[in-house]
Motif scaffolding. Sequence first.
Motif, PDB file in Angstrom:
ATOM      1  N   THR A  35       0.947  -1.256  -0.232  1.00 46.03           N
ATOM      2  CA  THR A  35       0.011   0.108   0.053  1.00 46.03           C
ATOM      3  C   THR A  35       0.889   1.183   0.021  1.00 46.03           C
ATOM      4  N   ILE A  36       1.903   1.141   0.782  1.00 46.41           N
ATOM      5  CA  ILE A  36       2.969   2.381   0.784  1.00 46.41           C
ATOM      6  C   ILE A  36       3.595   2.659  -0.299  1.00 46.41           C
ATOM      7  N   LEU A  37       3.847   1.196  -1.192  1.00 43.82           N
ATOM      8  CA  LEU A  37       4.553   1.415  -2.498  1.00 43.82           C
ATOM      9  C   LEU A  37       3.622   2.170  -3.402  1.00 43.82           C
ATOM     10  N   TRP A  38       2.369   1.647  -3.519  1.00 46.84           N
ATOM     11  CA  TRP A  38       1.445   2.198  -4.208  1.00 46.84           C
ATOM     12  C   TRP A  38       1.336   3.938  -3.983  1.00 46.84           C
ATOM     13  N   THR A  39       1.133   4.416  -2.668  1.00 46.95           N
ATOM     14  CA  THR A  39       1.005   5.514  -2.433  1.00 46.95           C
ATOM     15  C   THR A  39       2.249   6.550  -2.893  1.00 46.95           C
ATOM     16  N   VAL A  40       3.256   5.747  -2.921  1.00 45.42           N
ATOM     17  CA  VAL A  40       4.605   6.590  -3.270  1.00 45.42           C
ATOM     18  C   VAL A  40       4.440   6.742  -4.814  1.00 45.42           C
ATOM     19  N   VAL A  41       3.948   5.764  -5.557  1.00 43.40           N
ATOM     20  CA  VAL A  41       3.828   5.598  -7.053  1.00 43.40           C
ATOM     21  C   VAL A  41       2.896   6.900  -7.294  1.00 43.40           C
ATOM     22  N   ALA A  42       1.779   6.870  -6.404  1.00 42.67           N
ATOM     23  CA  ALA A  42       0.924   7.882  -6.806  1.00 42.67           C
ATOM     24  C   ALA A  42       1.224   9.315  -6.539  1.00 42.67           C
ATOM     25  N   TRP A  53       4.697  17.551 -23.151  1.00 43.36           N
ATOM     26  CA  TRP A  53       3.554  17.177 -23.415  1.00 43.36           C
ATOM     27  C   TRP A  53       2.949  15.805 -22.384  1.00 43.36           C
ATOM     28  N   ILE A  54       3.825  15.560 -21.485  1.00 48.41           N
ATOM     29  CA  ILE A  54       3.600  14.829 -20.507  1.00 48.41           C
ATOM     30  C   ILE A  54       2.670  15.411 -19.340  1.00 48.41           C
ATOM     31  N   LYS A  55       1.571  14.943 -19.286  1.00 44.71           N
ATOM     32  CA  LYS A  55       0.854  15.601 -18.180  1.00 44.71           C
ATOM     33  C   LYS A  55       1.031  15.197 -16.595  1.00 44.71           C
ATOM     34  N   SER A  56       1.066  13.863 -16.454  1.00 47.52           N
ATOM     35  CA  SER A  56       1.326  13.036 -15.110  1.00 47.52           C
ATOM     36  C   SER A  56       2.085  11.622 -15.276  1.00 47.52           C
ATOM     37  N   GLY A  57       2.476  11.455 -14.378  1.00 43.57           N
ATOM     38  CA  GLY A  57       3.088   9.864 -14.332  1.00 43.57           C
ATOM     39  C   GLY A  57       4.736   9.640 -14.659  1.00 43.57           C
ATOM     40  N   ALA A  58       5.269  10.961 -15.242  1.00 46.02           N
ATOM     41  CA  ALA A  58       6.677  10.630 -15.783  1.00 46.02           C
ATOM     42  C   ALA A  58       7.630  10.410 -14.620  1.00 46.02           C
ATOM     43  N   TRP A  59       7.401  11.035 -13.366  1.00 45.71           N
ATOM     44  CA  TRP A  59       8.123  10.958 -12.350  1.00 45.71           C
ATOM     45  C   TRP A  59       8.067   9.484 -11.591  1.00 45.71           C
ATOM     46  N   ALA A  60       6.950   9.079 -11.449  1.00 43.85           N
ATOM     47  CA  ALA A  60       6.556   7.834 -11.153  1.00 43.85           C
ATOM     48  C   ALA A  60       7.223   6.729 -12.089  1.00 43.85           C
ATOM     49  N   ALA A  61       7.031   7.039 -13.380  1.00 44.22           N
ATOM     50  CA  ALA A  61       7.493   6.152 -14.154  1.00 44.22           C
ATOM     51  C   ALA A  61       9.138   5.891 -14.106  1.00 44.22           C
ATOM     52  N   LEU A  62       9.708   6.954 -13.802  1.00 45.86           N
ATOM     53  CA  LEU A  62      11.315   7.107 -13.734  1.00 45.86           C
ATOM     54  C   LEU A  62      11.633   6.344 -12.389  1.00 45.86           C
ATOM     55  N   ALA A  63      11.024   6.622 -11.316  1.00 48.21           N
ATOM     56  CA  ALA A  63      11.204   5.864 -10.064  1.00 48.21           C
ATOM     57  C   ALA A  63      10.828   4.424 -10.240  1.00 48.21           C
ATOM     58  N   MET A  64       9.739   3.953 -10.630  1.00 42.51           N
ATOM     59  CA  MET A  64       9.596   2.676 -11.073  1.00 42.51           C
ATOM     60  C   MET A  64      10.651   1.898 -11.690  1.00 42.51           C
ATOM     61  N   PHE A  65      11.021   2.550 -12.504  1.00 44.31           N
ATOM     62  CA  PHE A  65      12.059   1.879 -13.654  1.00 44.31           C
ATOM     63  C   PHE A  65      13.383   1.988 -12.917  1.00 44.31           C
ATOM     64  N   TYR A 107      -4.675  13.530  -2.717  1.00 45.17           N
ATOM     65  CA  TYR A 107      -5.334  13.655  -1.538  1.00 45.17           C
ATOM     66  C   TYR A 107      -5.673  12.090  -1.197  1.00 45.17           C
ATOM     67  N   LEU A 108      -5.938  11.349  -1.948  1.00 46.65           N
ATOM     68  CA  LEU A 108      -6.207  10.084  -1.752  1.00 46.65           C
ATOM     69  C   LEU A 108      -4.655   9.257  -1.267  1.00 46.65           C
ATOM     70  N   ALA A 109      -4.030   9.592  -2.037  1.00 52.12           N
ATOM     71  CA  ALA A 109      -2.461   9.056  -1.886  1.00 52.12           C
ATOM     72  C   ALA A 109      -1.935   9.521  -0.675  1.00 52.12           C
ATOM     73  N   ILE A 110      -1.962  10.764  -0.179  1.00 51.94           N
ATOM     74  CA  ILE A 110      -1.657  11.283   1.142  1.00 51.94           C
ATOM     75  C   ILE A 110      -2.331  10.701   2.224  1.00 51.94           C
ATOM     76  N   ALA A 111      -3.697  10.405   2.235  1.00 50.15           N
ATOM     77  CA  ALA A 111      -4.521   9.942   3.357  1.00 50.15           C
ATOM     78  C   ALA A 111      -4.235   8.472   3.415  1.00 50.15           C
ATOM     79  N   VAL A 112      -3.863   7.929   2.496  1.00 52.34           N
ATOM     80  CA  VAL A 112      -3.528   6.372   2.657  1.00 52.34           C
ATOM     81  C   VAL A 112      -2.082   5.990   2.767  1.00 52.34           C
ATOM     82  N   PHE A 113      -1.286   6.810   2.571  1.00 52.48           N
ATOM     83  CA  PHE A 113       0.107   6.903   2.917  1.00 52.48           C
ATOM     84  C   PHE A 113       0.165   7.094   4.536  1.00 52.48           C
ATOM     85  N   VAL A 114      -0.488   7.985   5.125  1.00 48.21           N
ATOM     86  CA  VAL A 114      -0.223   8.234   6.516  1.00 48.21           C
ATOM     87  C   VAL A 114      -1.339   7.112   7.200  1.00 48.21           C
ATOM     88  N   LEU A 115      -2.311   6.556   6.739  1.00 47.05           N
ATOM     89  CA  LEU A 115      -2.819   5.540   7.291  1.00 47.05           C
ATOM     90  C   LEU A 115      -1.956   4.311   7.378  1.00 47.05           C
TER      91      LEU A 115
END
Length: 159
Positions: A35-42, A53-65, A107-115
Amino acid sequence: MNATAQRPVDRWFASYSGDHQNDTNQLIHVFAVPTILWTVVALLWCIPVFGTWIKSGAWAALAMFAAWMYYYKLSRPLGFGMLAIFIAMAWLTRWLEALLGLQNLLYLAIAVFVLAWIAQFIGHKIEGKKPSFLTDLTYLLIGPVWVLSKFYRKMGWKY
């Protein structure tokens, strides 16, 4: 550590397992670590990439790679398992972004991360040991693959 723990992945797991002996703490980790891993991705997903032209997800993709390369170096079978997990997490995050919007995803990612971290610290309070990452930040990377290795062992798969 026993004499058979020769590979780096086995040494990491032996050390990490030493801080996770309590069954309740282990169960909490099985749910909270992914769950924490997903929140970091999010959370990384939500960081804008200005001027492209990239709107979102690029930093997550780099970190996951980068994380995937680390896992693949530790163990090819676990690396491929983590690749599948990262693809699923990216798909889930993209779907949630489309459903909720980027701000609500944040907001969802922050809440789930904390929990999830509260659950982790409760598990370690039950265990009576501090989290492994407080001694070495590398354990933040080891936690997810340790949980995956438990699944591999349960399935009888070698890693």
